[in-house]
Design an enzyme around this catalytic site. Structure first.
Site, PDB file in Angstrom:
ATOM      1  N   ALA A   1       0.813  -1.216   0.000  1.00 29.08           N
ATOM      2  CA  ALA A   1       0.000   0.000   0.000  1.00 29.08           C
ATOM      3  C   ALA A   1       0.849   1.269   0.000  1.00 29.08           C
ATOM      4  O   ALA A   1       0.306   2.377   0.072  1.00 29.08           O
ATOM      5  CB  ALA A   1      -0.931   0.001   1.215  1.00 29.08           C
ATOM      6  N   ASP A   2       2.162   1.121  -0.112  1.00 31.07           N
ATOM      7  CA  ASP A   2       3.055   2.286  -0.012  1.00 31.07           C
ATOM      8  C   ASP A   2       2.870   3.248  -1.182  1.00 31.07           C
ATOM      9  O   ASP A   2       2.924   2.847  -2.359  1.00 31.07           O
ATOM     10  CB  ASP A   2       4.509   1.808   0.031  1.00 31.07           C
ATOM     11  CG  ASP A   2       5.478   2.952   0.228  1.00 31.07           C
ATOM     12  OD1 ASP A   2       5.585   3.431   1.359  1.00 31.07           O
ATOM     13  OD2 ASP A   2       6.103   3.372  -0.770  1.00 31.07           O
ATOM     14  N   VAL A   3       2.673   4.512  -0.855  1.00 30.58           N
ATOM     15  CA  VAL A   3       2.448   5.539  -1.872  1.00 30.58           C
ATOM     16  C   VAL A   3       3.678   5.695  -2.768  1.00 30.58           C
ATOM     17  O   VAL A   3       3.562   5.884  -3.987  1.00 30.58           O
ATOM     18  CB  VAL A   3       2.076   6.884  -1.214  1.00 30.58           C
ATOM     19  CG1 VAL A   3       2.005   7.998  -2.254  1.00 30.58           C
ATOM     20  CG2 VAL A   3       0.746   6.759  -0.476  1.00 30.58           C
TER      21      VAL A   3
END
Length: 303
Positions: free
Chosen positions: A257-259
């Protein structure tokens, strides 16, 4: 392997290691407070056992690492010296054989560009569990620049330091330094009340012996380690995988989920929108067992 040359220590490194590439990565923020990069050398205060050593790390003409102790800090025993060597090896992930990663990446749609550009880069880690958890919590839902600002405030308020040549070299606060604080004690850091609570809670768990690197590592089962971390208040899947990746060295840790990961994939594919989770899973299928390094290399395109 370590070679002693006078007071210096020379650590033999794998062929798949470039000190220059790691230096470039470590210079990504001018607000970094845990070490200084000066003239292609890294200077860091390293706490081991009951001592703190000010260590200069540089590269020699053979590409190996040279450790030099600065100021009046010198190991008082071979055990302390060995612990410093172990810390540096863990910091630069020197015991991880990257040949299989590079073999996989050279034919990968995204990663072949990354290994061409950043060959020899290591997943520069955070060996201390409390520091890694703190950094993960501080970085939640804010940009990297402000995360560094929060870390600097925390370290300079609650950490200790050594002085050498007019500069301060900081030691990250220990869990016991934070465990008995209140939210009000952390108010000057200007972070959310929730993050203050999370930091104090994590510090208390470590002081009480309810979490540690050895407990989380357990029998080496990734899913069990992830579940143990996610049970901690304030630690969600992103933070858990970040810590599993940067501190506990699980090669399949994957902060999906890391931007930053999304932005890197968008940049490299030329897409108009960030990828969905399903799209990332499809892209990442060939990375199995190397998700942590794939993520780390893709992040490198962003700074």
């Amino acid at each position: 392997m370590v070679v002693y040359q006078s007071d210096d220590l020379v650590i033999k490194v794998p062929n798949e290691f470039s000190f220059i590439e790691n230096i470039r990565y470590m210079q990504r923020s001018s607000n970094e407070c845990m070490f200084e990069v000066r003239e292609d050398k890294i200077i860091k205060a390293i706490p081991v056992l009951d001592e703190v050593l000010l260590v200069e790390v540089s590269g020699n003409t053979d590409g190996n690492l040279v450790l030099r102790f600065l100021g009046n800090t010198h190991p008082t025993s071979q055990k302390v010296r060995d612990e410093v060597i172990n810390y540096v090896r863990e910091w630069f992930d020197l015991d991880n054989d990257l040949k299989p990663f590079y073999e996989m990446a050279k034919n990968d749609l995204l990663l072949h560009k990354a290994i061409d550009e950043f060959y020899g880069l290591r997943n520069v880690g955070i060996p201390d569990l409390f520091e890694a958890l703190t950094w993960g919590i501080l970085g939640q839902q804010i940009n990297l620049t402000y995360a560094y600002t929060l870390k600097k405030r925390l370290v300079e308020k609650f950490g200790k330091s050594l002085e050498w040549e007019g500069r301060q070299y900081w030691i990250f606060p220990k869990a016991k330094d934070i465990a008995n604080l209140t939210v009000e004690d952390l108010a000057s850091l200007k972070m959310t009340i929730k993050k203050c609570e999370y930091l104090i809670g994590v510090a208390q768990l470590i002081v009480e012996g309810r979490i540690s690197k050895s407990l989380i590592m357990g029998n080496g089962n990734f899913k069990e380690a992830e579940k143990m971390l996610i049970k901690i208040r304030g630690i969600g899947p992103w933070t858990a995988n970040y810590v599993l990746m940067r501190c506990l060295r699980f090669p399949n840790a994957f902060p999906i989920a890391d931007v930053g990961l999304h932005n890197a994939i968008k940049h490299l594919t030329g897409a108009d929108e960030n990828p969905t989770k399903e799209e990332i899973l499809k892209i990442a299928a060939p990375w199995k067992g190397w998700e942590s390094y794939a993520t780390f290399y893709l992040w490198r395109f962003l700074y």
